[in-house]
Scaffold this motif. Sequence first.
Motif, PDB file in Angstrom:
ATOM      1  N   LEU A   1      -0.132   1.769   4.647  1.00 17.08           N
ATOM      2  CA  LEU A   1       0.980   2.972   4.474  1.00 17.08           C
ATOM      3  C   LEU A   1       1.023   3.125   3.094  1.00 17.08           C
ATOM      4  CD1 LEU A   1       1.371   2.406   7.910  1.00 17.08           C
ATOM      5  CD2 LEU A   1      -0.353   3.682   7.371  1.00 17.08           C
ATOM      6  N   ARG A   2       1.776   4.989   3.391  1.00 15.18           N
ATOM      7  CA  ARG A   2       2.469   4.731   1.765  1.00 15.18           C
ATOM      8  C   ARG A   2       4.167   4.456   2.372  1.00 15.18           C
ATOM      9  NH1 ARG A   2       4.308  10.682   0.484  1.00 15.18           N
ATOM     10  NH2 ARG A   2       5.606  10.712   3.110  1.00 15.18           N
ATOM     11  N   GLY A   3       4.422   5.093   3.763  1.00 18.13           N
ATOM     12  CA  GLY A   3       5.455   5.049   4.537  1.00 18.13           C
ATOM     13  C   GLY A   3       6.576   5.869   4.599  1.00 18.13           C
ATOM     14  N   ASP A   4       6.944   6.637   5.585  1.00 17.49           N
ATOM     15  CA  ASP A   4       8.215   7.680   5.019  1.00 17.49           C
ATOM     16  C   ASP A   4       8.930   7.503   4.201  1.00 17.49           C
ATOM     17  OD1 ASP A   4       6.542   9.267   7.907  1.00 17.49           O
ATOM     18  OD2 ASP A   4       8.023   7.620   8.654  1.00 17.49           O
TER      19      ASP A   4
ATOM     20  N   ALA B   1      -0.486   5.882  -0.983  1.00 20.76           N
ATOM     21  CA  ALA B   1      -1.163   4.484   0.302  1.00 20.76           C
ATOM     22  C   ALA B   1      -2.350   3.951  -0.481  1.00 20.76           C
ATOM     23  CB  ALA B   1      -2.004   5.056   1.115  1.00 20.76           C
ATOM     24  N   SER B   2      -3.229   4.914  -1.244  1.00 25.14           N
ATOM     25  CA  SER B   2      -4.936   4.893  -2.570  1.00 25.14           C
ATOM     26  C   SER B   2      -3.786   3.726  -2.863  1.00 25.14           C
ATOM     27  CB  SER B   2      -5.690   5.415  -2.906  1.00 25.14           C
ATOM     28  OG  SER B   2      -4.206   6.342  -3.526  1.00 25.14           O
ATOM     29  N   ASP B   3      -2.620   3.539  -3.520  1.00 24.39           N
ATOM     30  CA  ASP B   3      -2.621   2.644  -4.733  1.00 24.39           C
ATOM     31  C   ASP B   3      -2.117   1.125  -4.319  1.00 24.39           C
ATOM     32  OD1 ASP B   3      -1.975   4.987  -6.503  1.00 24.39           O
ATOM     33  OD2 ASP B   3       0.386   5.048  -6.673  1.00 24.39           O
ATOM     34  N   LEU B   4      -1.944   1.349  -2.841  1.00 26.11           N
ATOM     35  CA  LEU B   4      -1.366  -0.146  -2.240  1.00 26.11           C
ATOM     36  C   LEU B   4      -2.626  -0.589  -1.639  1.00 26.11           C
ATOM     37  CD1 LEU B   4       0.712  -2.490  -0.734  1.00 26.11           C
ATOM     38  CD2 LEU B   4       0.435  -0.576   1.501  1.00 26.11           C
ATOM     39  N   ILE B   5      -3.538   0.626  -1.476  1.00 24.63           N
ATOM     40  CA  ILE B   5      -5.087  -0.731  -0.715  1.00 24.63           C
ATOM     41  C   ILE B   5      -5.498  -0.967  -2.544  1.00 24.63           C
ATOM     42  CG2 ILE B   5      -7.190   0.281  -0.088  1.00 24.63           C
ATOM     43  CD1 ILE B   5      -6.069   2.387   1.524  1.00 24.63           C
TER      44      ILE B   5
ATOM     45  N   VAL C   1      -2.575  -7.347  13.217  1.00 26.04           N
ATOM     46  CA  VAL C   1      -2.776  -6.024  12.478  1.00 26.04           C
ATOM     47  C   VAL C   1      -0.859  -6.047  12.263  1.00 26.04           C
ATOM     48  CG1 VAL C   1      -2.902  -3.639  11.377  1.00 26.04           C
ATOM     49  CG2 VAL C   1      -5.003  -4.528  13.140  1.00 26.04           C
ATOM     50  N   ALA C   2      -0.591  -6.501  10.868  1.00 24.09           N
ATOM     51  CA  ALA C   2       0.228  -6.515  10.297  1.00 24.09           C
ATOM     52  C   ALA C   2       0.517  -4.261   9.611  1.00 24.09           C
ATOM     53  CB  ALA C   2       0.858  -7.434   9.914  1.00 24.09           C
ATOM     54  N   HIS C   3       1.616  -4.118   9.601  1.00 20.90           N
ATOM     55  CA  HIS C   3       1.849  -2.727   8.974  1.00 20.90           C
ATOM     56  C   HIS C   3       2.236  -2.805   7.580  1.00 20.90           C
ATOM     57  CE1 HIS C   3       1.064   0.223  12.478  1.00 20.90           C
ATOM     58  NE2 HIS C   3       0.530  -0.630  12.952  1.00 20.90           N
ATOM     59  N   LEU C   4       2.066  -2.619   6.271  1.00 18.07           N
ATOM     60  CA  LEU C   4       2.520  -2.302   5.480  1.00 18.07           C
ATOM     61  C   LEU C   4       2.431  -1.585   4.664  1.00 18.07           C
ATOM     62  CD1 LEU C   4       3.478  -4.328   3.345  1.00 18.07           C
ATOM     63  CD2 LEU C   4       1.563  -4.877   2.300  1.00 18.07           C
ATOM     64  N   PRO C   5       4.240  -0.564   4.891  1.00 18.14           N
ATOM     65  CA  PRO C   5       4.541   0.439   4.285  1.00 18.14           C
ATOM     66  C   PRO C   5       4.691   0.636   2.820  1.00 18.14           C
ATOM     67  CG  PRO C   5       5.945   0.387   5.392  1.00 18.14           C
ATOM     68  CD  PRO C   5       4.650  -0.645   5.752  1.00 18.14           C
TER      69      PRO C   5
ATOM     70  N   LYS D   1     -10.247  10.744   0.658  1.00 21.22           N
ATOM     71  CA  LYS D   1     -11.500   9.642   0.571  1.00 21.22           C
ATOM     72  C   LYS D   1     -11.505   8.028  -0.320  1.00 21.22           C
ATOM     73  CE  LYS D   1     -15.885   9.743  -0.587  1.00 21.22           C
ATOM     74  NZ  LYS D   1     -16.465   8.899  -1.624  1.00 21.22           N
ATOM     75  N   ARG D   2     -10.850   8.789  -1.521  1.00 21.81           N
ATOM     76  CA  ARG D   2      -9.998   8.093  -2.228  1.00 21.81           C
ATOM     77  C   ARG D   2      -9.568   6.764  -1.550  1.00 21.81           C
ATOM     78  NH1 ARG D   2      -7.463  12.802  -4.207  1.00 21.81           N
ATOM     79  NH2 ARG D   2      -8.072  13.633  -5.941  1.00 21.81           N
ATOM     80  N   LYS D   3      -8.523   6.715  -0.453  1.00 21.19           N
ATOM     81  CA  LYS D   3      -8.325   5.346   0.199  1.00 21.19           C
ATOM     82  C   LYS D   3      -9.388   4.647   0.581  1.00 21.19           C
ATOM     83  CE  LYS D   3      -3.856   7.907   2.781  1.00 21.19           C
ATOM     84  NZ  LYS D   3      -3.542   7.799   3.670  1.00 21.19           N
TER      85      LYS D   3
END
Length: 287
Positions: free
Chosen positions: A106-109, A123-127, A75-79, A161-163
């Motif tokens: 992820l949104r990321g820090d 993060a929901s935007d990225l998803i 699994v690759a993380h993607l912030p 829930k949005r995610k």
Amino acid sequence: MKTCELFKVKRVLSFEIFPPKRTDSVNIIYDTIEKLKGINPDFISVTYGAGGSESSSNTLKIASDIKNKYGLESVAHLPCINLTKGEVLKMLDDFKKAGIENILALRGDVNTRFILKNDFKYASDLISFIKENGDFNIIAACYPEGHFESSTIIEDIRNLKRKVDAGANQLITQLFFDNNYFYSFRERAAIAGINVPIEAGIMPVVNKKQIERLISLCRANLPKKFLTIMTRYENNPEAMRDAGIAYAVDQIVDLIAQGVDGIHLYTMNNPYIAHRIYEAINTLLVA
């Protein structure tokens, strides 16, 4: 393989590792992977360095090698907070070419050293964007104690829930040290109609510096039992390590007894700890 399919047939055990720091030899991470392979985890996730850091460039290669060289699912993380849509599209194409099917979105820090991009605020935007631009299994993060930026627990579960509505197929929790937070969170998620698999994120704490960092970064609550153990052994490194492993095992045994979907172990690139924990719980995973 899309890791969300695993939950249909078994209780999942997965590990998280991070790319080597600039001052570390790249051989260290591959030695870690080689030793983790002996446990045969269901997947290994690879973190992405803080926006633009050198370690982020290694995420794709390490995730690709885990799958194509070591024969384990990755699994690759993607912030997204420091990325443009064009950059994400390029990364999705790279993931596809490398055979990577699973992304932890992820949104990321927020990192004040970098200018924030405006393409992805949450993060929901990225998803949603990944869902529209590829056939990936999308994993999202969740927070048993609530995200520290959420004003209430209810707001936090609505954001989660949005995610899921945006396309997240499974969830991995931030680390926690009191299982009651996880059980309450799982109940809230079910009430909200969140019905995707939820892995419990567990981090064995093996030194005092690690505790201090956890308090400052993730703001997880530390139960009295945990603090008592850590205070008792903080000046004895070997005893501290064993106590941290024992505490994590105790958490996992209870989680499995309560029907957890899976365990995601934050290994801190320490295969010895992962092996110790696996030896203690492996028969329970299939019970």
